[in-house]
Write a protein that holds these residues in place. Structure first.
Motif, PDB file in Angstrom:
ATOM      1  N   ASP A 124       0.852  -1.190   0.000  1.00 55.03           N
ATOM      2  CA  ASP A 124       0.000   0.000   0.000  1.00 55.03           C
ATOM      3  C   ASP A 124       0.889   1.242   0.000  1.00 55.03           C
ATOM      4  O   ASP A 124       1.974   1.242   0.595  1.00 55.03           O
ATOM      5  CB  ASP A 124      -0.894   0.031   1.242  1.00 55.03           C
ATOM      6  N   TYR A 125       0.413   2.282  -0.681  1.00 52.61           N
ATOM      7  CA  TYR A 125       1.148   3.540  -0.673  1.00 52.61           C
ATOM      8  C   TYR A 125       0.177   4.711  -0.643  1.00 52.61           C
ATOM      9  O   TYR A 125      -0.998   4.586  -1.008  1.00 52.61           O
ATOM     10  CB  TYR A 125       2.087   3.651  -1.874  1.00 52.61           C
ATOM     11  N   LEU A 126       0.680   5.853  -0.172  1.00 54.86           N
ATOM     12  CA  LEU A 126      -0.061   7.098  -0.199  1.00 54.86           C
ATOM     13  C   LEU A 126       0.440   7.895  -1.399  1.00 54.86           C
ATOM     14  O   LEU A 126       1.650   8.158  -1.510  1.00 54.86           O
ATOM     15  CB  LEU A 126       0.157   7.881   1.093  1.00 54.86           C
ATOM     16  N   ASP A 127      -0.457   8.250  -2.301  1.00 57.45           N
ATOM     17  CA  ASP A 127      -0.079   8.957  -3.522  1.00 57.45           C
ATOM     18  C   ASP A 127      -0.161  10.461  -3.279  1.00 57.45           C
ATOM     19  O   ASP A 127      -1.260  11.018  -3.158  1.00 57.45           O
ATOM     20  CB  ASP A 127      -0.989   8.542  -4.683  1.00 57.45           C
ATOM     21  N   ASN A 128       1.000  11.103  -3.210  1.00 53.37           N
ATOM     22  CA  ASN A 128       1.034  12.543  -2.953  1.00 53.37           C
ATOM     23  C   ASN A 128       0.498  13.360  -4.121  1.00 53.37           C
ATOM     24  O   ASN A 128       0.236  14.554  -3.963  1.00 53.37           O
ATOM     25  CB  ASN A 128       2.459  12.981  -2.614  1.00 53.37           C
ATOM     26  N   LEU A 129       0.347  12.742  -5.281  1.00 56.16           N
ATOM     27  CA  LEU A 129      -0.230  13.445  -6.433  1.00 56.16           C
ATOM     28  C   LEU A 129      -1.753  13.345  -6.443  1.00 56.16           C
ATOM     29  O   LEU A 129      -2.413  13.962  -7.277  1.00 56.16           O
ATOM     30  CB  LEU A 129       0.346  12.876  -7.738  1.00 56.16           C
ATOM     31  N   GLN A 130      -2.293  12.556  -5.521  1.00 57.16           N
ATOM     32  CA  GLN A 130      -3.757  12.409  -5.392  1.00 57.16           C
ATOM     33  C   GLN A 130      -4.189  12.646  -3.944  1.00 57.16           C
ATOM     34  O   GLN A 130      -4.953  11.860  -3.384  1.00 57.16           O
ATOM     35  CB  GLN A 130      -4.207  11.022  -5.871  1.00 57.16           C
ATOM     36  N   GLU A 131      -3.654  13.724  -3.352  1.00 50.38           N
ATOM     37  CA  GLU A 131      -4.013  14.113  -1.985  1.00 50.38           C
ATOM     38  C   GLU A 131      -3.836  12.961  -0.994  1.00 50.38           C
ATOM     39  O   GLU A 131      -4.647  12.731  -0.123  1.00 50.38           O
ATOM     40  CB  GLU A 131      -5.450  14.649  -1.948  1.00 50.38           C
ATOM     41  N   ARG A 146       5.317   8.995  -4.022  1.00 53.89           N
ATOM     42  CA  ARG A 146       4.544   8.022  -3.236  1.00 53.89           C
ATOM     43  C   ARG A 146       5.248   7.691  -1.930  1.00 53.89           C
ATOM     44  O   ARG A 146       6.476   7.598  -1.888  1.00 53.89           O
ATOM     45  CB  ARG A 146       4.345   6.722  -4.034  1.00 53.89           C
ATOM     46  N   ILE A 147       4.446   7.471  -0.897  1.00 55.05           N
ATOM     47  CA  ILE A 147       4.943   6.996   0.393  1.00 55.05           C
ATOM     48  C   ILE A 147       4.501   5.540   0.540  1.00 55.05           C
ATOM     49  O   ILE A 147       3.308   5.248   0.728  1.00 55.05           O
ATOM     50  CB  ILE A 147       4.378   7.825   1.559  1.00 55.05           C
ATOM     51  N   ALA A 203       8.938   4.030   2.960  1.00 57.95           N
ATOM     52  CA  ALA A 203       9.864   4.388   1.889  1.00 57.95           C
ATOM     53  C   ALA A 203       9.164   5.318   0.911  1.00 57.95           C
ATOM     54  O   ALA A 203       8.035   5.053   0.500  1.00 57.95           O
ATOM     55  CB  ALA A 203      10.358   3.143   1.168  1.00 57.95           C
ATOM     56  N   VAL A 204       9.822   6.398   0.561  1.00 60.90           N
ATOM     57  CA  VAL A 204       9.282   7.363  -0.403  1.00 60.90           C
ATOM     58  C   VAL A 204      10.016   7.184  -1.718  1.00 60.90           C
ATOM     59  O   VAL A 204      11.239   7.011  -1.749  1.00 60.90           O
ATOM     60  CB  VAL A 204       9.473   8.810   0.102  1.00 60.90           C
ATOM     61  N   VAL A 205       9.260   7.205  -2.817  1.00 64.38           N
ATOM     62  CA  VAL A 205       9.856   7.190  -4.158  1.00 64.38           C
ATOM     63  C   VAL A 205       9.379   8.452  -4.865  1.00 64.38           C
ATOM     64  O   VAL A 205       8.168   8.712  -4.927  1.00 64.38           O
ATOM     65  CB  VAL A 205       9.456   5.931  -4.949  1.00 64.38           C
ATOM     66  N   TRP A 206      10.353   9.232  -5.404  1.00 61.59           N
ATOM     67  CA  TRP A 206       9.995  10.534  -5.979  1.00 61.59           C
ATOM     68  C   TRP A 206      10.849  10.870  -7.185  1.00 61.59           C
ATOM     69  O   TRP A 206      12.070  10.660  -7.168  1.00 61.59           O
ATOM     70  CB  TRP A 206      10.177  11.635  -4.922  1.00 61.59           C
TER      71      TRP A 206
END
Length: 306
Positions: free
Chosen positions: A182-189, A208-209, A238-241
């Motif tokens: 699971d990840y939190l998408d920073n481009l989708q709030e 993404r987090i 882990a963040v990927v950016w």
């Protein structure tokens, strides 16, 4: 093996570390910031923007910024907190033994809150950081954060090592080890989603987090035929950016085309803040190494490679 303190850009103090094989790193006291990590061939492994400003209070763009006591804008402080904008000191009493029989070199730094820091984040702490270049050019950052509040109050923080890796071409890069998470998408709030691919590849902006990520993550650079291995302890996320073209052009300290030659894979404690009671100490460790690509069915065989 050598440790040398010298003047860096704009007169800022930095420490040069070199191991017995010629691998090296440099650490600026401004931000406790690792700005270079080179292998025995002298090849730079971290990305540092050509437009990076070494002008406090502006953070240095690239290398390994430290995000503390807040990751991103997930809280009341400025994005990524204040540790990366402060002058650290050499720690003369690190209270931790050197690595036994190490052929590498290391430096210990310490950060304590200034009066200004206490106004924006009213807590007392000691942040000790060891940066070490060890055998085989392995780069290790060990952070120890202690609650020294005299009033008996706990505090909470989020954290990340915001590592910028140097890659040949972002379109040829794969990040492995985060599949099915699971990840939190920073481009989708920060919408919560699940990773569907067998690896992360890049065709546009990505931020993404990844939650509860494994201890080991691999970054495969096919063009250079090498793999970075990230090993993290005490850092569940882990963040990927990669900012891609539009965001790259919007950053004054980042070249318009530089997004093609970097990827951030960041070890952090983000979703669940770390809480420390008085006198408690937290440790978060990051270890970076470089391997020639080892393929099994087209992907890195992490257990065998390590």
């Amino acid at each position: 093996m050598a440790v040398e303190q010298v003047k860096g850009l704009n007169g800022l103090e930095k420490v040069l570390l070199k191991d017995s094989t010629g691998c090296s790193a440099e650490v600026y006291l401004y931000g406790g910031h690792v700005t270079s990590w080179k292998n025995e061939k002298g090849e730079e492994l971290l990305f540092l923007s050509n437009k990076a400003l070494f002008e406090p209070p502006k953070a240095i763009r690239g290398g390994i910024p430290i995000c503390f006591p807040q990751f991103s804008n997930l809280g009341p402080l400025v994005a990524h907190g204040f540790a990366r904008n402060r002058i650290w000191s050499i720690d003369t009493d690190p209270q931790i033994a050197p690595t036994p029989n190490s052929s590498g070199s290391f430096v210990d730094l310490i950060l304590k809150p200034s009066e200004e820091d206490s106004k924006i984040w009213p807590h007392s702490f000691e942040y000790r950081l060891r940066v070490e270049v060890g055998p085989g050019g392995i780069l290790t950052l060990t952070s120890r954060i202690r609650n020294t509040n005299p009033d008996g109050k706990s505090f909470s923080f989020t954290f990340a090592y915001h590592t910028y890796f140097s890659v040949s071409d972002i379109s040829e890069v794969r990040v492995e080890g985060l599949e099915t998470l699971d990840y939190l998408d920073n481009l989708q709030e920060r919408k919560r989603l699940t990773e569907q691919g067998d690896a992360i590849t890049f065709e546009g902006e990505l931020d993404r987090i990844y939650l509860q990520a494994p201890r080991k993550i691999a970054i495969l650079d096919h063009e250079k035929n090498r793999t970075f291995v990230v090993i993290k302890d005490g850092l569940p996320d882990a963040v990927v950016w990669n900012p891609w073209d539009k965001k790259a052009k919007a950053m004054s300290d980042f070249g318009d085309e530089e997004y093609k030659h970097m990827v951030c894979v960041e070890a952090g404690a983000i979703e669940d803040p770390v809480t420390l009671k008085p006198s408690e100490e937290w440790t978060g460790r990051l270890q970076l190494s470089l391997l020639p690509n080892t393929h099994v069915g087209g992907s890195l065989d992490l257990p065998n490679a390590l």
